[in-house]
Design a protein around this motif. Structure first.
Motif, mmCIF file in Angstrom:
data_model
loop_
_atom_site.group_PDB
_atom_site.id
_atom_site.type_symbol
_atom_site.label_atom_id
_atom_site.label_comp_id
_atom_site.label_asym_id
_atom_site.label_seq_id
_atom_site.Cartn_x
_atom_site.Cartn_y
_atom_site.Cartn_z
ATOM 1 N N TYR A 412 64.744 51.773 71.863
ATOM 2 C CA TYR A 412 65.687 51.299 70.842
ATOM 3 C C TYR A 412 66.317 49.964 71.248
ATOM 4 O O TYR A 412 66.304 48.987 70.481
ATOM 5 C CB TYR A 412 66.769 52.363 70.625
ATOM 6 N N GLU A 413 66.860 49.893 72.456
ATOM 7 C CA GLU A 413 67.581 48.695 72.883
ATOM 8 C C GLU A 413 66.658 47.487 73.018
ATOM 9 O O GLU A 413 67.020 46.374 72.612
ATOM 10 C CB GLU A 413 68.296 48.975 74.212
ATOM 11 N N MET A 414 65.472 47.700 73.575
ATOM 12 C CA MET A 414 64.534 46.589 73.738
ATOM 13 C C MET A 414 64.063 46.040 72.401
ATOM 14 O O MET A 414 63.990 44.831 72.190
ATOM 15 C CB MET A 414 63.341 47.028 74.576
ATOM 16 N N SER A 415 63.724 46.930 71.476
ATOM 17 C CA SER A 415 63.188 46.466 70.195
ATOM 18 C C SER A 415 64.256 45.775 69.360
ATOM 19 O O SER A 415 63.990 44.732 68.731
ATOM 20 C CB SER A 415 62.567 47.638 69.413
ATOM 21 N N VAL A 416 65.478 46.299 69.358
ATOM 22 C CA VAL A 416 66.558 45.654 68.599
ATOM 23 C C VAL A 416 66.838 44.263 69.160
ATOM 24 O O VAL A 416 67.019 43.290 68.405
ATOM 25 C CB VAL A 416 67.827 46.541 68.612
ATOM 26 N N SER A 417 66.868 44.149 70.489
ATOM 27 C CA SER A 417 67.093 42.844 71.118
ATOM 28 C C SER A 417 65.970 41.866 70.783
ATOM 29 O O SER A 417 66.219 40.692 70.480
ATOM 30 C CB SER A 417 67.209 43.021 72.635
ATOM 31 N N PHE A 418 64.739 42.332 70.808
ATOM 32 C CA PHE A 418 63.589 41.499 70.478
ATOM 33 C C PHE A 418 63.697 40.952 69.061
ATOM 34 O O PHE A 418 63.517 39.742 68.824
ATOM 35 C CB PHE A 418 62.315 42.328 70.646
ATOM 36 N N TYR A 419 64.030 41.809 68.104
ATOM 37 C CA TYR A 419 64.140 41.355 66.711
ATOM 38 C C TYR A 419 65.329 40.424 66.516
ATOM 39 O O TYR A 419 65.287 39.516 65.674
ATOM 40 C CB TYR A 419 64.245 42.556 65.779
ATOM 41 N N ARG A 420 66.383 40.618 67.288
ATOM 42 C CA ARG A 420 67.527 39.720 67.156
ATOM 43 C C ARG A 420 67.121 38.294 67.527
ATOM 44 O O ARG A 420 67.510 37.333 66.845
ATOM 45 C CB ARG A 420 68.668 40.217 68.051
ATOM 46 N N TYR A 421 66.318 38.152 68.572
ATOM 47 C CA TYR A 421 65.850 36.818 68.951
ATOM 48 C C TYR A 421 64.810 36.279 67.963
ATOM 49 O O TYR A 421 64.758 35.076 67.705
ATOM 50 C CB TYR A 421 65.280 36.842 70.364
ATOM 51 N N LEU A 422 63.987 37.171 67.393
ATOM 52 C CA LEU A 422 63.067 36.727 66.335
ATOM 53 C C LEU A 422 63.848 36.159 65.162
ATOM 54 O O LEU A 422 63.452 35.145 64.567
ATOM 55 C CB LEU A 422 62.206 37.896 65.852
ATOM 56 N N ASN A 423 64.954 36.789 64.829
ATOM 57 C CA ASN A 423 65.762 36.352 63.695
ATOM 58 C C ASN A 423 66.395 34.989 63.944
ATOM 59 O O ASN A 423 66.770 34.288 62.990
ATOM 60 C CB ASN A 423 66.852 37.393 63.406
ATOM 61 N N GLU A 424 66.518 34.606 65.215
ATOM 62 C CA GLU A 424 67.056 33.290 65.554
ATOM 63 C C GLU A 424 66.002 32.194 65.446
ATOM 64 O O GLU A 424 66.307 31.014 65.637
ATOM 65 C CB GLU A 424 67.639 33.307 66.970
ATOM 66 N N GLY A 425 64.749 32.586 65.189
ATOM 67 C CA GLY A 425 63.702 31.596 65.013
ATOM 68 C C GLY A 425 62.835 31.376 66.228
ATOM 69 O O GLY A 425 62.015 30.440 66.242
ATOM 70 N N LEU A 426 62.952 32.223 67.263
ATOM 71 C CA LEU A 426 62.128 32.066 68.449
ATOM 72 C C LEU A 426 60.721 32.596 68.206
ATOM 73 O O LEU A 426 60.507 33.486 67.367
ATOM 74 C CB LEU A 426 62.748 32.815 69.634
ATOM 75 N N GLY A 427 59.747 32.066 68.964
ATOM 76 C CA GLY A 427 58.407 32.617 68.935
ATOM 77 C C GLY A 427 58.401 34.015 69.551
ATOM 78 O O GLY A 427 59.319 34.397 70.281
ATOM 79 N N LYS A 428 57.369 34.775 69.272
ATOM 80 C CA LYS A 428 57.349 36.177 69.695
ATOM 81 C C LYS A 428 57.383 36.329 71.216
ATOM 82 O O LYS A 428 58.047 37.219 71.746
ATOM 83 C CB LYS A 428 56.123 36.873 69.116
ATOM 84 N N GLN A 429 56.645 35.471 71.932
ATOM 85 C CA GLN A 429 56.640 35.595 73.387
ATOM 86 C C GLN A 429 57.984 35.181 73.976
ATOM 87 O O GLN A 429 58.440 35.755 74.973
ATOM 88 C CB GLN A 429 55.471 34.808 74.003
#
Length: 498
Positions: A412-429
């Motif tokens: 839960y924590e890892m995936s939510v954090s990952f999507y939060r950075y995606l929402n900021e416009g970062l690339g997936k890696q």
């Protein structure tokens, strides 16, 4: 091998192509793509080809021409069926020079090929190609198996990870200026993500908090082949989907018995529903977000809606069948009709990897956040071959997977954090790197908790970046240009002064 690196690399890639072709020549896959009459024809042609080859061995010269013609005709018919199965698979060798021209200054491809006891490790940049032959004895490989089994436990031995780094990355001697790793794994490297390797020597086997990991210095993504990487560079969405995000979160399973490990039960995932709801909420740059929870998360809903979303997120269980990765499966819930459990395999709540080949997904990204996909000595990393190739065949551009079993809370924590950075416009890696660093610094630095997540395929951002520094720089530049233009008008044309 160093005397002719490019030729050596060519043959490494050819061996991978043969392995890929063998992988797709699978009865389960054929049965999901070919019709019943085509399957019967395929079976008959295989028998006919075997018989004709046997007859040729003892045939008289006068009949060999006729037998050869019959054999060629049968092989031609078989190839028609084979092309139907392999229609989305390009087995041609990659144009290495063209691929290298597409690499940026900080990009490096780490290409691995395992042959018997040798790991061939190639370092490919826009400027150079180097290949190392690294030997791993049977004893070494047993040691690696023990390490892989430990990754899903709380006691990951750092000294063993250090040993892997010294045996592979230190020998490859990658300059520090390369900070974006694209990895083509093979063998045991399907099980061990490079980003969990410590970059410095270890003083204590379990001093996780004192350890600096590779992920803190570089971004890492993976591809199954250089052809996949080449396709990812020319990535364009195939169609316009109605949904931006579709999350399916299964906390409670109607059928909780494992289909691969008899007697094993699938535990509930209390945070799976919260996970997809939270992700849908934080992805504010995407307007059309939708989710399905537990009882609504059926296989039929998946089949109806999965391909109609840019992002598909599955918070559920999955299991890997090591003997044949195409029989690895994702657990959803069955339909409401009780007959579905026995009479309709398309709504029994079980999605096998080979079934994905027959689906039109075309998603920009799929995240398979399966929190409890194996246990004990059930090594599951190679199952990524089944899921990643299946989703890739179905049209998915990027895939996020777990290489081993992790706790519901960590998922839960890892995936939510990952999507939060995606929402900021970062690339997936980059988004995954930052999510992992956050987890290391703020939650738990043990690689068992954060290291299992890997990014496969295209790494482009999901949303456009609106970095305030970029916007500010553009405004400043515009202001400078305006002032310069005003100055030129004032001093070049003094008669116009007032």
């Amino acid at each position: 091998i160093n005397s002719n690196w490019e030729e050596a690399f060519y043959w490494m890639d050819e061996i991978k192509n043969l392995s890929t072709a063998s992988f797709y020549n699978n009865p389960a896959l054929k049965s999901s793509i070919l019709s019943e009459s085509e399957l019967i024809l395929d079976f008959a042609l295989r028998n006919r080809i075997d018989r004709l080859r046997s007859e040729l061995l003892t045939a008289e010269p006068s009949s060999r021409v006729q037998l050869n013609n019959q054999l060629l005709e049968a092989i031609s018919e078989q190839n028609v069926l084979r092309r139907k199965v392999l229609q989305n698979i390009d087995l041609e060798s990659v144009n290495l020079n063209r691929l290298r021209r597409q690499l940026g200054r900080s990009d490096v491809i780490l290409y691995f090929s395992m042959l018997d006891n040798y790991l061939f490790a190639a370092t490919i940049t826009s400027r150079s190609l180097d290949i190392q032959r690294l030997e791993f004895s049977n004893e070494d490989q047993n040691r690696i198996d023990t390490l892989v089994e430990s990754l899903s436990t709380d006691r990951v031995p750092l000294h063993e990870l250090e040993w892997i780094r010294k045996r592979i990355l230190d020998k490859m001697d990658i300059p520090d200026r390369y900070t974006n790793y694209v990895v083509v794994p093979d063998g045991f490297l399907y099980h061990i993500p490079l980003e969990i390797l410590p970059v410095k020597n270890i003083t204590n086997n379990y001093s996780y908090g004192e350890t600096e990991y590779l992920i803190e210095n570089v971004t890492v993504s993976y591809v199954n082949s250089l052809k996949d990487l080449e396709r990812s560079f020319s990535h364009t969405p195939k169609r316009k989907q109605d949904l931006d995000f579709l999350g399916i979160g299964i906390s409670h399973f109607e059928n909780s018995e494992s289909q691969i490990l008899p007697g094993r039960s699938l535990p509930p995932l209390p945070l799976a529903e919260k996970e997809v709801m939270e992700i849908a909420r934080i992805m504010t740059k995407l307007p059309n977000n939708f989710y399905l929870l537990s009882q609504d998360g059926t296989e039929q809903e998946f089949r109806n809606n999965a391909g109609n979303s840019r992002i598909l997120h599955l918070a559920s269980h999955s299991e890997v069948f090591e003997n044949d990765p195409l029989y690895s499966l994702i657990y959803l819930n069955p339909g409401n009709n009780p007959d579905d459990l026995s009479g309709n395999s398309e709504n029994d709540g079980l999605i096998y990897a080979y079934e994905l080949f027959d689906m039109d997904l075309s998603n920009e990204m799929v995240m398979l956040n399966s929190c409890e996909s194996g246990s004990g000595n059930y090594i599951q990393g190679s199952g990524i071959i089944g899921f990643s190739r299946a989703f890739n065949y179905a049209g998915v551009q990027s895939l996020i997977l777990n290489l081993w079993s992790i706790r519901d809370r960590s998922a839960y924590e890892m995936s939510v954090s990952f999507y939060r950075y995606l929402n900021e416009g970062l690339g997936k890696q980059e988004a995954m790197q930052k999510a992992k660093i956050d987890y290391i610094n703020n939650t738990n630095s043990n690689p068992s908790y954060w290291g299992s997540f890997v990014v496969y395929g295209n790494v482009d951002p999901i949303v456009r970046s609106q970095n305030p520094w970029i916007i500010g720089s553009i405004l400043v530049l515009f202001g400078i240009i305006s002032l310069a233009a005003a100055w030129l008008r004032f001093y070049r044309f003094p008669l116009n002064r007032l």
